[in-house]
Write an enzyme that holds these catalytic residues in place. Structure first.
Site, PDB file in Angstrom:
ATOM      1  N   HIS A 117      41.539  34.494  31.068  1.00 50.90           N
ATOM      2  CA  HIS A 117      40.317  35.164  31.493  1.00 50.90           C
ATOM      3  C   HIS A 117      39.545  35.641  30.274  1.00 50.90           C
ATOM      4  CE1 HIS A 117      42.240  36.227  35.662  1.00 50.90           C
ATOM      5  NE2 HIS A 117      42.342  34.951  35.346  1.00 50.90           N
ATOM      6  N   GLU A 119      38.436  38.580  29.411  1.00 56.20           N
ATOM      7  CA  GLU A 119      38.963  39.803  28.803  1.00 56.20           C
ATOM      8  C   GLU A 119      40.238  39.528  28.008  1.00 56.20           C
ATOM      9  OE1 GLU A 119      37.408  41.036  32.963  1.00 56.20           O
ATOM     10  OE2 GLU A 119      38.296  39.281  31.993  1.00 56.20           O
ATOM     11  N   CYS A 147      40.005  41.799  36.843  1.00 56.40           N
ATOM     12  CA  CYS A 147      41.021  41.643  37.871  1.00 56.40           C
ATOM     13  C   CYS A 147      42.192  42.569  37.539  1.00 56.40           C
ATOM     14  CB  CYS A 147      41.485  40.196  37.946  1.00 56.40           C
ATOM     15  SG  CYS A 147      42.457  39.667  36.508  1.00 56.40           S
ATOM     16  N   CYS A 150      43.824  41.756  34.105  1.00 54.78           N
ATOM     17  CA  CYS A 150      43.019  42.152  32.942  1.00 54.78           C
ATOM     18  C   CYS A 150      42.909  43.669  32.829  1.00 54.78           C
ATOM     19  CB  CYS A 150      41.633  41.527  33.029  1.00 54.78           C
ATOM     20  SG  CYS A 150      41.646  39.727  32.856  1.00 54.78           S
TER      21      CYS A 150
END
Length: 211
Positions: A117, A119, A147, A150
């Site tokens: 992701h 992040e 999410c 993260c």
């Protein structure tokens, strides 16, 4: 104004959609209590869950929609630039003392890694270039509310602030999401004081998710 990515991840809302904002929740409670006979069981459960989340907010946790600055918009635009180049439009930037330490974008398809992701990519790059100490107290800007994975990483890195554009609720209108807010997760980690600002350039972010 007030954050899954999976390989098809995403993340969304306006100010009234945020979970973890006690004044809003209390107003909802008042409205619902005045009309309990006509409220569905699902609605009552949602309010009870939201109130429970608000009740356990750490004293060190703040969630705000109105404290965004010109610098917040400037750094968020960098995150949005990363999002435009990502496999899915999630871009992130880590800032400390007004300086960009690292950038990241969703590389789930490119790397064949569902955990890549935006992040996470930014955090890994920051670790390589600056070490873990640089992450403590830093600010992470991201095009979509993090999410659960993260947000957990953000907390374990002891970051001091999170700023996101589109919220989980907004993102869920276009992509699959784990429906839990960053504020809810942070509330379960009272050992990490963190400020959360959402909704910064959310409309611009959502335009990317609608493409």
């Amino acid at each position: 104004m007030v954050a899954t990515h999976s390989e098809s991840n995403g993340r969304g809302s306006n100010a009234s959609d945020r979970i973890g904002q006690p004044p809003f929740l209390m107003n909802c409670c008042d409205d619902q209590c005045n009309s309990i006979p006509t409220v569905s069981l699902h609605s009552r459960r949602g309010i009870i869950t939201a109130l429970a989340s608000a009740a356990v907010l750490s004293p060190g946790l703040s969630v705000a929609a109105t404290d965004a600055s010109a610098d917040d918009e400037r750094f968020m635009r960098i995150a949005l630039d990363e999002a435009r180049q990502a496999d899915f439009p999630f871009g992130a930037v880590i800032v400390r003392d007004g300086q960009v330490l690292a950038r990241g974008r969703n590389l789930g398809r490119t790397n064949g890694d569902p955990t890549a992701h935006g992040e996470m990519t930014a955090i890994h790059r920051c670790l390589v270039d600056h070490g873990s100490a640089a992450l403590r107290g830093s600010t992470l800007y991201t095009s979509g509310e993090p999410c659960a994975m993260c947000m957990g990483a953000i907390l374990w890195c002891r970051m001091g602030r999170l700023v996101f554009a589109a919220s989980v609720q907004q993102l869920a209108t276009t992509l699959d999401q784990i429906m839990i807010s960053s504020a809810d997760i942070a509330a379960k980690a009272p050992f990490v004081p963190i400020a959360i600002t959402g909704g910064v350039l959310a409309d611009e972010a959502m335009q990317l998710f609608h493409k």
